[in-house]
Design an enzyme around this catalytic site. Structure first.
Site, PDB file in Angstrom:
ATOM      1  N   HIS A 121      -0.223   3.924   6.455  1.00 41.32           N
ATOM      2  CA  HIS A 121       0.047   3.279   5.167  1.00 41.32           C
ATOM      3  C   HIS A 121       1.431   2.636   5.128  1.00 41.32           C
ATOM      4  O   HIS A 121       2.392   3.129   5.694  1.00 41.32           O
ATOM      5  CB  HIS A 121      -0.088   4.299   4.033  1.00 41.32           C
ATOM      6  CG  HIS A 121       0.881   5.445   4.141  1.00 41.32           C
ATOM      7  ND1 HIS A 121       2.150   5.416   3.614  1.00 41.32           N
ATOM      8  CD2 HIS A 121       0.765   6.663   4.731  1.00 41.32           C
ATOM      9  CE1 HIS A 121       2.764   6.561   3.854  1.00 41.32           C
ATOM     10  NE2 HIS A 121       1.941   7.342   4.542  1.00 41.32           N
ATOM     11  N   ASP A 122       1.500   1.486   4.473  1.00 39.38           N
ATOM     12  CA  ASP A 122       2.757   0.790   4.187  1.00 39.38           C
ATOM     13  C   ASP A 122       3.462   0.244   5.426  1.00 39.38           C
ATOM     14  O   ASP A 122       4.635  -0.116   5.365  1.00 39.38           O
ATOM     15  CB  ASP A 122       3.714   1.700   3.403  1.00 39.38           C
ATOM     16  CG  ASP A 122       3.087   2.234   2.123  1.00 39.38           C
ATOM     17  OD1 ASP A 122       2.822   1.426   1.225  1.00 39.38           O
ATOM     18  OD2 ASP A 122       2.834   3.457   2.046  1.00 39.38           O
ATOM     19  N   GLY A 139       3.376   6.194   8.737  1.00 41.07           N
ATOM     20  CA  GLY A 139       3.619   5.388   7.553  1.00 41.07           C
ATOM     21  C   GLY A 139       4.977   4.702   7.565  1.00 41.07           C
ATOM     22  O   GLY A 139       5.953   5.205   8.117  1.00 41.07           O
TER      23      GLY A 139
END
Length: 269
Positions: A121-122, A139
């Site tokens: 994520h991100d 992440g």
């Protein structure tokens, strides 16, 4: 467009011209597929996911689903996934949606993401990047243009991988990797300038020597007694070479987790 009868495509999904969706795929309501995107088979795409034109996604890839960040459990809070043009996303790749902690997970154009790679994520990935088989990005990792992360390598969250760098296979990245360099090992350490990769991208021998001069000072086995003074002298010696200056800028100003002995270099050091 061509959609196999066994696939489930939500009627609200936006599908571009000449898209091919093969057998047993699932495409969610908020998905946008650009022109000529091809899902070969058994692909799952969900969340607020946008995929650029001419990208090919191979079987059993899962893209845009909710992240594994335990702080965020509500699907509607995810900030989505944006993938650029002409990417090749191979079998069993997983790429997760961004969280409210950022603007979302982003991948540029012309990337090759190989079998079983994971993009957490991100993450922010630039253009022309290669993630080899089983490469794992935690992440909030940032990967700049034309970097190569070799097979089985793992990158700690919030690390930054500089442009045109090369991470050798089975490496463990716990700090930032400066541009134009080769890192290797567990934990990974600086080996040398990425000569082969740089020459392939049109760098001159003068550019290579200038970058090498920077890293011979920064990653010296016995650091200079007055490191700040050594950096000042170095700036004069590299004659403003843009790639060498970029390397110094990365280390002094853009590094997040530290790129030299676990710390970010500052002019005051």
């Amino acid at each position: 467009m061509s959609i196999h009868h066994s696939s489930v495509v939500h009627p609200d999904a936006k599908i571009g011209a000449d898209v091919e969706i093969g057998p047993f795929c699932t495409v969610g309501a908020n998905v946008v597929l650009g022109d000529r995107v091809k899902l070969i088979s058994n692909v799952v795409i969900d969340g607020q996911t946008e995929i650029g034109a001419d990208t090919v996604v191979y079987p059993f890839a899962v893209l845009g689903v909710m992240s594994q960040d335990l702080k965020f459990q509500e699907h509607e809070t995810m900030t989505g996934l944006k993938i650029g043009k002409r990417n090749r996303i191979r079998e069993y790749v997983t790429i997760h949606s961004g969280t409210p902690a950022s603007t979302g997970t982003e991948i540029g154009d012309d990337c090759q993401i190989m079998v079983n790679a994971h993009v957490g994520h991100d993450c922010k990935m630039g253009n022309g990047i290669v993630l080899s088989n089983l490469a794992q990005l935690a992440g909030h990792v940032e990967v700049e243009d034309f970097a190569i992360v070799s097979a089985g390598s793992m990158v700690h969250q919030f690390c930054r991988i500089g442009r045109n760098s090369f991470i050798a296979g089975m490496s463990g990245i716990t700090m930032d990797v400066p541009p134009y360099s080769i890192f290797e090992g567990k934990p990974a350490t600086y080996r040398t300038v990425n000569k082969v990769g740089l020459l392939r991208h049109g760098f001159t021998n003068e550019d290579l020597h200038a970058v090498h001069k920077v890293y011979s000072v920064v990653f010296a086995k016995e650091p200079a007694a007055d490191f700040a003074d050594a950096i000042k002298k170095l700036r004069k010696e590299i004659h403003g070479n843009k790639y060498a200056m970029d390397a110094l800028d990365f280390i002094e100003n853009r590094s997040k987790r530290g790129a030299h002995q676990g710390r970010v270099l500052k002019d005051s050091e």
